[in-house]
Design a protein around this motif. Sequence first.
Motif, PDB file in Angstrom:
ATOM      1  N   GLU A  45       0.822  -1.198   0.000  1.00 61.54           N
ATOM      2  CA  GLU A  45       0.000   0.000   0.000  1.00 61.54           C
ATOM      3  C   GLU A  45       0.866   1.262   0.000  1.00 61.54           C
ATOM      4  O   GLU A  45       0.564   2.244  -0.684  1.00 61.54           O
ATOM      5  CB  GLU A  45      -0.926   0.000   1.221  1.00 61.54           C
ATOM      6  CG  GLU A  45      -1.906   1.169   1.261  1.00 61.54           C
ATOM      7  CD  GLU A  45      -2.814   1.221   0.042  1.00 61.54           C
ATOM      8  OE1 GLU A  45      -3.198   2.355  -0.361  1.00 61.54           O
ATOM      9  OE2 GLU A  45      -3.136   0.154  -0.530  1.00 61.54           O
ATOM     10  N   SER A  46       1.958   1.229   0.766  1.00 62.85           N
ATOM     11  CA  SER A  46       2.858   2.375   0.812  1.00 62.85           C
ATOM     12  C   SER A  46       3.496   2.629  -0.554  1.00 62.85           C
ATOM     13  O   SER A  46       3.560   3.771  -1.028  1.00 62.85           O
ATOM     14  CB  SER A  46       3.948   2.138   1.863  1.00 62.85           C
ATOM     15  OG  SER A  46       4.903   3.161   1.844  1.00 62.85           O
ATOM     16  N   ILE A  47       3.962   1.555  -1.206  1.00 62.47           N
ATOM     17  CA  ILE A  47       4.578   1.708  -2.526  1.00 62.47           C
ATOM     18  C   ILE A  47       3.538   2.127  -3.556  1.00 62.47           C
ATOM     19  O   ILE A  47       3.808   2.948  -4.449  1.00 62.47           O
ATOM     20  CB  ILE A  47       5.275   0.396  -2.940  1.00 62.47           C
ATOM     21  CG1 ILE A  47       6.471   0.127  -2.015  1.00 62.47           C
ATOM     22  CG2 ILE A  47       5.720   0.450  -4.390  1.00 62.47           C
ATOM     23  CD1 ILE A  47       7.179  -1.187  -2.282  1.00 62.47           C
ATOM     24  N   ARG A  48       2.325   1.590  -3.444  1.00 65.30           N
ATOM     25  CA  ARG A  48       1.262   1.977  -4.365  1.00 65.30           C
ATOM     26  C   ARG A  48       0.955   3.474  -4.255  1.00 65.30           C
ATOM     27  O   ARG A  48       0.704   4.153  -5.247  1.00 65.30           O
ATOM     28  CB  ARG A  48       0.001   1.166  -4.082  1.00 65.30           C
ATOM     29  CG  ARG A  48      -1.141   1.453  -5.064  1.00 65.30           C
ATOM     30  CD  ARG A  48      -2.413   0.739  -4.667  1.00 65.30           C
ATOM     31  NE  ARG A  48      -2.332  -0.698  -4.864  1.00 65.30           N
ATOM     32  CZ  ARG A  48      -2.305  -1.593  -3.900  1.00 65.30           C
ATOM     33  NH1 ARG A  48      -2.330  -1.190  -2.620  1.00 65.30           N
ATOM     34  NH2 ARG A  48      -2.234  -2.880  -4.153  1.00 65.30           N
ATOM     35  N   THR A  49       1.026   3.987  -3.039  1.00 66.11           N
ATOM     36  CA  THR A  49       0.686   5.399  -2.802  1.00 66.11           C
ATOM     37  C   THR A  49       1.847   6.335  -3.104  1.00 66.11           C
ATOM     38  O   THR A  49       1.670   7.363  -3.768  1.00 66.11           O
ATOM     39  CB  THR A  49       0.251   5.590  -1.336  1.00 66.11           C
ATOM     40  OG1 THR A  49      -0.845   4.709  -1.055  1.00 66.11           O
ATOM     41  CG2 THR A  49      -0.179   7.032  -1.086  1.00 66.11           C
ATOM     42  N   TYR A  50       3.034   5.989  -2.619  1.00 66.10           N
ATOM     43  CA  TYR A  50       4.164   6.917  -2.686  1.00 66.10           C
ATOM     44  C   TYR A  50       5.267   6.489  -3.640  1.00 66.10           C
ATOM     45  O   TYR A  50       6.218   7.242  -3.870  1.00 66.10           O
ATOM     46  CB  TYR A  50       4.766   7.096  -1.286  1.00 66.10           C
ATOM     47  CG  TYR A  50       3.769   7.572  -0.263  1.00 66.10           C
ATOM     48  CD1 TYR A  50       3.281   8.874  -0.282  1.00 66.10           C
ATOM     49  CD2 TYR A  50       3.296   6.707   0.723  1.00 66.10           C
ATOM     50  CE1 TYR A  50       2.356   9.302   0.653  1.00 66.10           C
ATOM     51  CE2 TYR A  50       2.378   7.131   1.668  1.00 66.10           C
ATOM     52  CZ  TYR A  50       1.905   8.429   1.626  1.00 66.10           C
ATOM     53  OH  TYR A  50       0.994   8.847   2.554  1.00 66.10           O
ATOM     54  N   GLY A  51       5.155   5.276  -4.188  1.00 60.95           N
ATOM     55  CA  GLY A  51       6.207   4.779  -5.046  1.00 60.95           C
ATOM     56  C   GLY A  51       7.350   4.175  -4.249  1.00 60.95           C
ATOM     57  O   GLY A  51       7.385   4.263  -3.031  1.00 60.95           O
ATOM     58  N   GLN A  52       8.301   3.559  -4.930  1.00 59.75           N
ATOM     59  CA  GLN A  52       9.459   2.969  -4.277  1.00 59.75           C
ATOM     60  C   GLN A  52      10.467   4.064  -3.999  1.00 59.75           C
ATOM     61  O   GLN A  52      11.080   4.610  -4.915  1.00 59.75           O
ATOM     62  CB  GLN A  52      10.078   1.874  -5.149  1.00 59.75           C
ATOM     63  CG  GLN A  52      11.287   1.194  -4.516  1.00 59.75           C
ATOM     64  CD  GLN A  52      12.030   0.301  -5.482  1.00 59.75           C
ATOM     65  OE1 GLN A  52      11.571   0.043  -6.601  1.00 59.75           O
ATOM     66  NE2 GLN A  52      13.199  -0.178  -5.080  1.00 59.75           N
TER      67      GLN A  52
END
Length: 334
Positions: free
Chosen positions: A80-87
């Motif tokens: 969810e974090s990567i989906r929202t803010y990217g890697q």
Amino acid sequence: MARKNLLQGLMDQAKTEPPAPEEPQQRAPRYAKGAIGAVSQSIADLKSRSVVELDPNTIIEGGLSDRVEHDEAEHATLMESIRTYGQQVPVLVRPDPQDSERYRIVYGRRRVLALRDLGLPVKAMIRDLDDREAILAQGQENSARRDLSFIEKANFARQMVEAGYDRKIIADALTTDKTLISRLLQVAESVPVEIIEHIGAAPSVGRDRWLSFATRWTEQEIQPDQGIEMLDVYACDKSDDRFDALFAWLEKREKQLKGGKPVPLADSPPAPAAEKRALTRPDGKRLGQITRKGDKLRIDLTGKSAQGFDTWLEDNIERLHRDWLANRDEDGRS
């Protein structure tokens, strides 16, 4: 024309001057000499620091395993974090010597798995590392993040010993001293791998409790299948609770053995530890904390950060409960 004559003069001079003798074992690489060498070195340095995008399916496992369990909740949170803010942080890989189309992971396994499940490319740094260099990089990155539990470090150290590395290399990889390495290996050698894997990371359990656990396990000559059966009886969801349950059983068993009493397989499971979850505002600042223990739930809000929400919740919590009951009844749930 002047540039041409200058280059011609340099070429003629190179032909007439004898080559300088080379000093044994001190000869610099070819790219390190002259202006062209400086440019080549700069390009090589830039390539080693650059971040590229790779297909996650081209990245395979490599090195030692630094995790003892796969946490689905953490995996979902990371996705969810990567989906929202990217890697935000690249992983480190090295070329697979057996397949030029693939890479072996050095560190960043969880990020690769999350990006693979999201169907996104992996931002990665590529390094030409041998096995020793890769293990050192993996261990030092884990130590810098400080998110490996004591038992995960112990399991990592055990794997390095089995791979043939001496204690200095293990200490360098984990960025610690030989005294702690001895403690890590003492636990890893006393507690069977199957038990470590069934308990899990147990992030809140430190060195002293694991050492006490290992001592009791060895003195009582417990077999792995006994410990696994115990864990199945208690059926705790969290790794910290699994450790606590098994440790409490070992303590009770120790007292019963000293008193000459029969030792049952298991009694009623101990009360679960309190579960705590931080509450954050949309701007990322801390709002408060939720604590659940058994069937009790407590909400702690920081007045300054809540900005009046705590007062509103106090005034409206009964109405919120009535609305929830009404919606639950409408949905047909009892």
